[in-house]
Design an enzyme around this catalytic site. Structure first.
Site, mmCIF file in Angstrom:
data_model
loop_
_atom_site.group_PDB
_atom_site.id
_atom_site.type_symbol
_atom_site.label_atom_id
_atom_site.label_comp_id
_atom_site.label_asym_id
_atom_site.label_seq_id
_atom_site.Cartn_x
_atom_site.Cartn_y
_atom_site.Cartn_z
ATOM 1 N N SER A 11 0.740 -1.218 -0.034
ATOM 2 C CA SER A 11 0.026 -0.044 -0.027
ATOM 3 C C SER A 11 0.885 1.208 -0.172
ATOM 4 C CB SER A 11 -0.942 0.073 1.129
ATOM 5 O OG SER A 11 -0.276 -0.054 2.489
ATOM 6 N N SER A 136 13.942 -7.274 6.069
ATOM 7 C CA SER A 136 14.508 -6.957 7.361
ATOM 8 C C SER A 136 14.714 -5.808 7.501
ATOM 9 C CB SER A 136 15.830 -8.002 7.624
ATOM 10 O OG SER A 136 16.093 -7.993 9.103
ATOM 11 N N TYR A 150 11.363 -4.318 18.165
ATOM 12 C CA TYR A 150 11.481 -4.171 16.534
ATOM 13 C C TYR A 150 12.872 -5.014 16.209
ATOM 14 C CZ TYR A 150 12.024 -2.593 11.671
ATOM 15 O OH TYR A 150 12.384 -2.500 10.412
ATOM 16 N N LYS A 154 13.031 -8.527 13.801
ATOM 17 C CA LYS A 154 13.787 -8.789 12.614
ATOM 18 C C LYS A 154 15.066 -9.719 12.713
ATOM 19 C CE LYS A 154 11.473 -6.036 10.042
ATOM 20 N NZ LYS A 154 10.625 -6.458 8.927
ATOM 21 N N THR A 185 10.842 7.006 2.796
ATOM 22 C CA THR A 185 9.446 6.458 2.810
ATOM 23 C C THR A 185 8.609 7.052 3.889
ATOM 24 O OG1 THR A 185 9.851 4.379 4.142
ATOM 25 C CG2 THR A 185 10.287 4.473 1.793
#
Length: 285
Positions: A11, A136, A150, A154, A185
């Site tokens: 998305s 990753s 987090y 990963k 991003t």
């Protein structure tokens, strides 16, 4: 021959760019999104380019994921390239994460990708070909303050990928771990702060400073996501600048920042190994 790609988290960000790039290069793409209605602009752009939009929440139970892949495979008759891109990060001091946050972080970043891999492997194995790409992060090699949960997710995904690669290579299935650094991003904007907040004891510490760095960096990352996708795509299909890497590497590091952090981590690990050599060797019978 055009390959069939199944890309999660399509998305926005790298997932959306990769889906559009693969379509532009003549491949068939099934772009998975948790909520295509909410991501209407992305869905329309993929469909306009000839791709298929597929609703999928990767945090769903194993059985639902398996059924979803059965449906997806029926679209083109197979899935040649699985790209596990969907994921997110929740930030905070390690001691404050709630059970819900811990569970959801692993459900999305680890369990979902594992279930998807399990679902596509029988088809890939029967065809003796296929590619599994797991997104990753530099955090999958180098944990930092606020990112312990987090990083744990990963690290887990990378460990699974390492074992997987050694199991399926003899079936003609390749595995690639992609470790991006900071790219421009919406990833930093989408990071979640833990619901319990930062205890007063952490004010002014490395945790507090890390939060400040993330906020300051959002929208100013040096990495170009389009170039990242191009190099990743090349390494997957064996074309262009990244083409010679196809099938020859397990990890693809993207970004100078990621390269620097991971190099420093490896050097520290090697230093620890050498410092403890005598102690290490003293434990044999």
């Amino acid at each position: 021959m055009a390959s069939v790609w199944f890309i999660t988290g399509a998305s926005n960000g790298l997932g959306l760019i990769l889906a559009l790039h693969a379509l532009k290069c003549g491949h068939n793409v099934i772009a998975a999104m948790r909520n295509p209605t909410r991501s209407a602009d992305a869905a329309k752009s993929i469909e306009a380019a000839g791709g298929k939009v597929f609703q999928l929440d990767v945090s769903r139970p194993q059985g639902e994921i398996f059924k979803a892949i059965e449906t997806a495979e029926a679209i083109y008759g197979r899935i040649d390239v699985l790209v596990n891109n969907a994921g997110y990060s929740v930030l905070g001091p390690a001691e404050t994460f709630s059970e819900r946050e811990i569970t959801q972080q692993f459900q999305t970043n680890v369990f979902g990708p594992i279930y998807l891999i399990q679902a596509v492997l029988p088809g890939m194995r029967s065809r003796r070909s296929g590619t599994i790409v797991n997104l990753s992060s530099v955090a999958g090699q180098d944990g930092t303050p606020t990112c312990s949960l987090y990083a744990a997710s990963k690290f887990s995904l990378e460990g699974f990928s390492e074992g997987l690669s050694k199991e399926v290579s003899e079936f003609g299935i390749s595995t690639l771990i992609v470790e991006p650094g900071a790219f421009r991003t919406n990833f930093l904007h989408a990071m979640e702060a833990n619901e319990n907040g930062i205890p007063e004891a952490y004010q002014g510490t490395a945790v507090d400073q890390a939060f400040g760095r993330f906020k300051a960096a959002a929208g100013k990352q040096k990495g170009d996501p389009v170039k990242a996708v191009e190099r990743m795509f090349e390494a997957i299909v064996g074309e262009g600048q990244g083409g010679p890497l196809k099938g020859k590497i397990l990890r693809l590091v993207l970004g100078k920042d990621a390269y620097g952090r991971i190099t420093a981590k490896i050097e520290k690990q090697q230093s620890d190994m050498e410092a403890a050599r005598e102690v290490t060797f003293s434990t044999d019978l």
